[in-house]
Design a protein around this motif. Structure first.
Motif, PDB file in Angstrom:
ATOM      1  N   VAL A  92      76.720  23.343  15.541  1.00 19.62           N
ATOM      2  CA  VAL A  92      75.173  23.132  14.794  1.00 19.62           C
ATOM      3  C   VAL A  92      74.306  22.568  15.777  1.00 19.62           C
TER       4      VAL A  92
ATOM      5  N   ALA B  43      76.484  32.729  12.503  1.00 26.65           N
ATOM      6  CA  ALA B  43      75.218  32.672  11.622  1.00 26.65           C
ATOM      7  C   ALA B  43      75.058  31.596  10.881  1.00 26.65           C
ATOM      8  N   GLY B  44      76.282  30.918  10.196  1.00 30.56           N
ATOM      9  CA  GLY B  44      76.279  29.576   9.643  1.00 30.56           C
ATOM     10  C   GLY B  44      75.731  28.591  10.499  1.00 30.56           C
TER      11      GLY B  44
ATOM     12  N   ARG C  70      69.020  25.532  12.363  1.00 27.37           N
ATOM     13  CA  ARG C  70      67.504  25.677  11.953  1.00 27.37           C
ATOM     14  C   ARG C  70      66.995  24.764  10.986  1.00 27.37           C
ATOM     15  N   MET C  71      67.970  24.418   9.847  1.00 28.02           N
ATOM     16  CA  MET C  71      67.707  23.490   8.897  1.00 28.02           C
ATOM     17  C   MET C  71      67.483  22.149   9.398  1.00 28.02           C
ATOM     18  N   LEU C  72      68.457  21.653  10.550  1.00 34.80           N
ATOM     19  CA  LEU C  72      68.302  20.425  10.984  1.00 34.80           C
ATOM     20  C   LEU C  72      66.902  20.123  11.707  1.00 34.80           C
TER      21      LEU C  72
ATOM     22  N   GLU D 160      73.711  28.956  13.025  1.00 37.48           N
ATOM     23  CA  GLU D 160      72.494  29.236  13.411  1.00 37.48           C
ATOM     24  C   GLU D 160      71.466  28.709  12.207  1.00 37.48           C
ATOM     25  N   VAL D 161      71.925  28.812  11.025  1.00 33.68           N
ATOM     26  CA  VAL D 161      71.014  28.617   9.873  1.00 33.68           C
ATOM     27  C   VAL D 161      71.279  27.019   9.603  1.00 33.68           C
ATOM     28  N   GLN D 162      72.364  26.499   9.923  1.00 32.23           N
ATOM     29  CA  GLN D 162      72.438  24.930   9.798  1.00 32.23           C
ATOM     30  C   GLN D 162      71.665  24.399  10.917  1.00 32.23           C
TER      31      GLN D 162
END
Lengths: 501, 337
Positions: free
Chosen positions: B200, B153-154, B160-162, B156-158
């Motif tokens: 990431v 999860a971490g 996406r943010m990138l 994936e979120v990172q």
């Protein structure tokens, strides 16, 4: 700190344990301990050091990142830590929710490993997160997962924590999640039913308010979805009534509850004819459908026949039981009587119909009076039923004569009614009184005065208002050809009663 | 504009007060709330104006002035730059928590457990329980992460943010330097967490695979990756093959990377194996061969071309058919070419 110098170390370690910091209560307790160690006015070096350490720990907890990439991203992207962690948490919850939804123990493929262990582990992990609002979709998904496996899929700790959080109002659950919770954990259902009972018996509420309270508790809806819940709820009602059969508020609760339940059931299964036997396994089957039919579903002319038949059946059943076990004082003998009476309490609309009929068409009142007497005095303790029947008949005749005279009756005629509370069946007499006041042919002013006098002197204002309200409710919701005259009279009488407070 | 600049400057000064000064001793809850409100205002300013170069320049100048004057007064003052603005509330919090003069009652308030949120109560943002909430989120993530795939999860979120950030940087104009700078900074910061960074990147590439809106940042990332061999060799092989299938340029670049790895190898007689001599050897000869094979399987057109190149290299090494003399020869025989 002097006595247990390692306490500080222990607390420090606890701060970094996510299982402690995730739950609201445990985190709170931990922080309270830390505040306790903090000295407002440090007097020596040890206290100053302790203060410094506490501040440092708190700062680290709130702002330090152990994930290098996360920190880099946050810094160069200008995303504040709070938002970032919230995003990650939401994403994790969504992933787990998906997993829960996918995993389903399918009996068709025995070789497939049972995924219930995953669900159990997930539910265990969610115990500290019960009151975390971001985790609520996952908790909802866990609760509403279909129960397909033989093994218990949700951990007991999880269910217990949910139940206590919900009852102490720290948590709000969606309807279906709540129903699932009750289905999974009987103690939580029991608690819900008991709190409903408590709230009903503690406050005097009008029938409309009672209806609302019952509907809002979501219990009827839950019971309509799961037969087992209905059976448990009724068992609770049974045990309460066995200890206090004269408790009118509980009786009206049972009636209202059953009515709401039937309504929800009809919503749920409109086409198929429900096997009512499954929901009422202990009630005498011959009486089930006749009693559950509402008076409003029948033309008013056939009420009398129906009620006569009901009264006759009830009498037969009770006499069978009581004579059959004449000498043996076993409770087994009275089991059927109790179940019959309980069913009657659940379907008390027929009792109210009987009262109305006694008032409007007074011929052949025997069976009706028997029905009413049974409702108010189910147990034939010391064989008093015959006596009670006589008393009921006397009251009815007296009221009839009072209300048939066109002039205002003198006060002494009302004397016996004034001593209502001490009479053997005060509520029976009161409901007869109210019905007479509404349905009789006397002008409204006469009726009002009679009612007012009796109620004022006997002190049963609230009870009379209740009877009036439930009469109004019954007449207005059914397709009874309730004419304007009746409604007008009811409204006027209600006004009078409210002014008497 | 004047007012905005003044507010900006005042807020930075306020931050300095919160972080370094003793006057916070007299602060109460209402002061803290107001400070956070001002920080939020600056965050809003940033989001409105950061894409406007003229205004940005003016603001940067103002910030420089403010920073200068604060530096003269406060020893050990860390500057607040324009790019720090979107996280100003966080910086304020860090400053407050690090300031030993902050009264304990304020700390208690910040760490109090949040009750039911009452949005209508006051005009100021309710900061009660702010820290408590952060701690709860972090702890909840840790509690739930054993149940999910590790770091899934971490990352994936990172990721996406990138990608979002890259997209934003690239949409500003044809200048790719800010985007490169961004990626470079992030990579540099992640020096110690190389593996996490790769996760990431992997997540970023996987999640944007079929997204039409993300083609620009994706292309850019792939281009950038071609030169970052350290990152490339840590990416999962399957991902690399997929990417090679998708993009011709990447395919060629990946092939070049593999060849470079091969050229870095030396033959160790005692072990009878070719081994990478660079500082971070992660690819064995066996693995290299496997990678080549997988690449050829996915992109058959590459096989002939590469075969020619490898043959040429073998010839330049002396064209011997003995094992251990030329990595190219051994590679060719391992690949059955």
């Amino acid at each position: 700190m002097k006595k247990l110098p390692l306490l500080g170390q222990f607390l420090g370690r606890l701060c970094w344990n996510p299982y402690v910091t995730a739950g609201d209560t445990s985190r709170n307790l931990l922080l309270q301990c830390l505040w306790g160690l903090y000295s407002e006015h440090p007097s020596n070096a040890v206290e100053r050091k302790a203060n410094q350490w506490i501040r440092k720990v708190l700062c680290q907890l709130a702002t330090e990142e152990d994930d290098g990439v996360a920190q880099a991203l946050m810094k160069h992207m200008g995303v504040p830590a709070k938002e970032y962690h919230l995003n990650v948490l939401t994403k994790m919850v969504a992933l787990l929710q998906e997993n829960v939804g996918k995993s389903c123990c399918s009996l068709s493929n025995i070789n497939q490993r049972c995924s219930c262990d995953n669900i159990l582990a997930t539910s265990d992990a969610c115990v500290p997160l019960i009151t975390c609002p971001e985790a609520s979709p996952l908790i909802g998904a866990l609760l509403q997962q279909p129960v397909t496996c033989v093994k218990e899929a949700l951990s007991e700790d999880f269910l217990d924590a949910l139940s206590s959080a919900y009852s102490s109002r720290n948590l709000s659950l969606e309807e279906q999640a709540l129903v699932s919770l009750w289905h999974h954990s009987l103690p939580s259902l029991e608690e819900a039913v008991l709190s409903l009972l408590e709230s009903v018996t503690n406050t005097t509420s009008t029938p409309q308010m009672l209806h609302q309270q019952v509907a809002q508790s979501l219990l009827p809806k839950a019971c309509a979805q799961h037969c087992s819940l209905f059976l448990v709820t009724n068992d609770i009602f049974r045990s309460v009534l066995k200890q206090a059969e004269g408790n009118e508020s509980v009786k009206s609760l049972v009636q209202t509850f059953t009515r709401c339940f039937l309504w929800e059931l009809a919503l749920l299964q409109p086409q198929t004819s429900v096997s009512l036997k499954a929901f009422f396994p202990q009630s005498p089957p011959s009486l089930l459908v006749p009693l559950l039919t509402l008076p409003s579903e029948m033309p008013q002319e056939s009420w009398r026949n129906h009620l006569n038949w009901l009264s006759g059946s009830l009498q037969r059943l009770t006499e069978e039981e009581e004579e059959g076990n004449g000498d043996s004082r076993s409770t087994r003998g009275h089991y059927k009587v109790f179940e019959t009476w309980f069913l009657l309490v659940q379907c008390a609309h027929w009792v109210q119909a009987a009262v109305q009929l006694l008032v409007t068409s007074p011929e052949d009142c025997g069976p009706l009076l028997r029905l009413l007497t049974f409702y108010h005095h189910p147990t034939n303790r010391w064989h008093h039923r015959a006596l009670q029947l006589v008393g009921a008949r006397e009251a009815w005749e007296h009221l009839r004569s009072v209300f048939s005279v066109s002039a205002r009756p003198p006060i002494d005629r009302l004397q016996s009614l004034v001593t209502l509370p001490s009479s053997p069946a005060p509520l029976l007499t009161l409901s007869l009184l109210v019905n007479f006041a509404v349905f009789c042919q006397q002008p409204l002013s006469v009726s009002t005065e009679i009612l007012q006098t009796v109620v004022h002197h006997s002190g049963l204002v609230d009870e009379a208002a209740c009877v009036l309200s439930s009469l109004e409710l019954r007449l207005s919701e059914g397709s009874c050809l309730s004419n304007d005259r009746v409604h007008l009279r009811i409204k006027e009488l209600q006004k009078t009663l409210t002014h008497m407070h | 504009m004047e007012a905005v600049l003044k507010n900006l400057s005042s807020t930075v000064e306020l931050l300095a007060v919160a972080a370094y000064s003793g006057t916070v001793e007299q602060w109460e809850k209402y002061n803290v709330s107001r400070a956070f409100d001002w920080a939020r205002y600056c965050e809003h300013i940033y989001s409105r104006y950061h894409s406007n170069p003229a205004i940005r320049r003016v603001m940067e100048q103002q910030l420089e002035l403010t920073n200068q004057s604060l530096q003269d007064v406060i020893p050990g003052y860390t500057e607040v730059s324009f790019s720090d603005l979107p996280r100003l509330q966080h910086l304020l919090l860090v400053g407050l928590l690090n300031n030993p003069e902050v009264p304990i009652s304020l700390l208690k308030m910040l760490f109090d457990t949040r009750g039911p949120v009452d949005n209508m109560k006051s005009e100021y943002q309710d900061v009660t329980g702010l820290c408590s909430h952060i701690i709860q989120c972090k702890a909840a993530c840790k509690v739930l992460s054993p149940l999910t795939e590790l770091s899934a999860a971490g990352a994936e979120v990172q990721g996406r943010m990138l990608m979002e950030r890259l997209g934003a940087l690239l949409s500003r104009g044809s200048d790719t330097r800010p985007a490169e700078h961004f990626l470079g900074c992030v990579l540099q910061e992640c020096e110690g967490a190389g593996r996490q960074f790769c996760l990431v990147i992997t997540a970023a590439l996987l999640t944007t695979k079929n997204s039409a809106a993300q083609t620009a940042p994706r292309e850019f990332l792939l281009d950038w990756l071609q030169n970052k061999h350290s990152v490339l060799q840590s990416l999962p092989a399957t991902l690399l093959i997929d990417l090679a299938k998708e993009h011709k340029k990447f395919r060629d670049a990946y092939c070049d990377v593999l060849k470079k790895w091969a050229s870095d190898m030396e033959y160790i007689i005692s072990e009878g194996e070719w081994v990478q001599t660079s500082t971070n050897p992660t690819v064995s000869f066996q693995k290299l061969t496997e990678r080549f094979m997988a690449l050829f399987e996915a992109c058959p057109s590459l096989r002939a071309k590469t075969e020619k190149e490898l043959k040429a290299l073998k010839i330049s090494d002396g064209d011997f058919d003995v094992k251990g003399l030329s990595v190219w020869g051994d590679l060719l025989s391992a690949l059955n070419m």
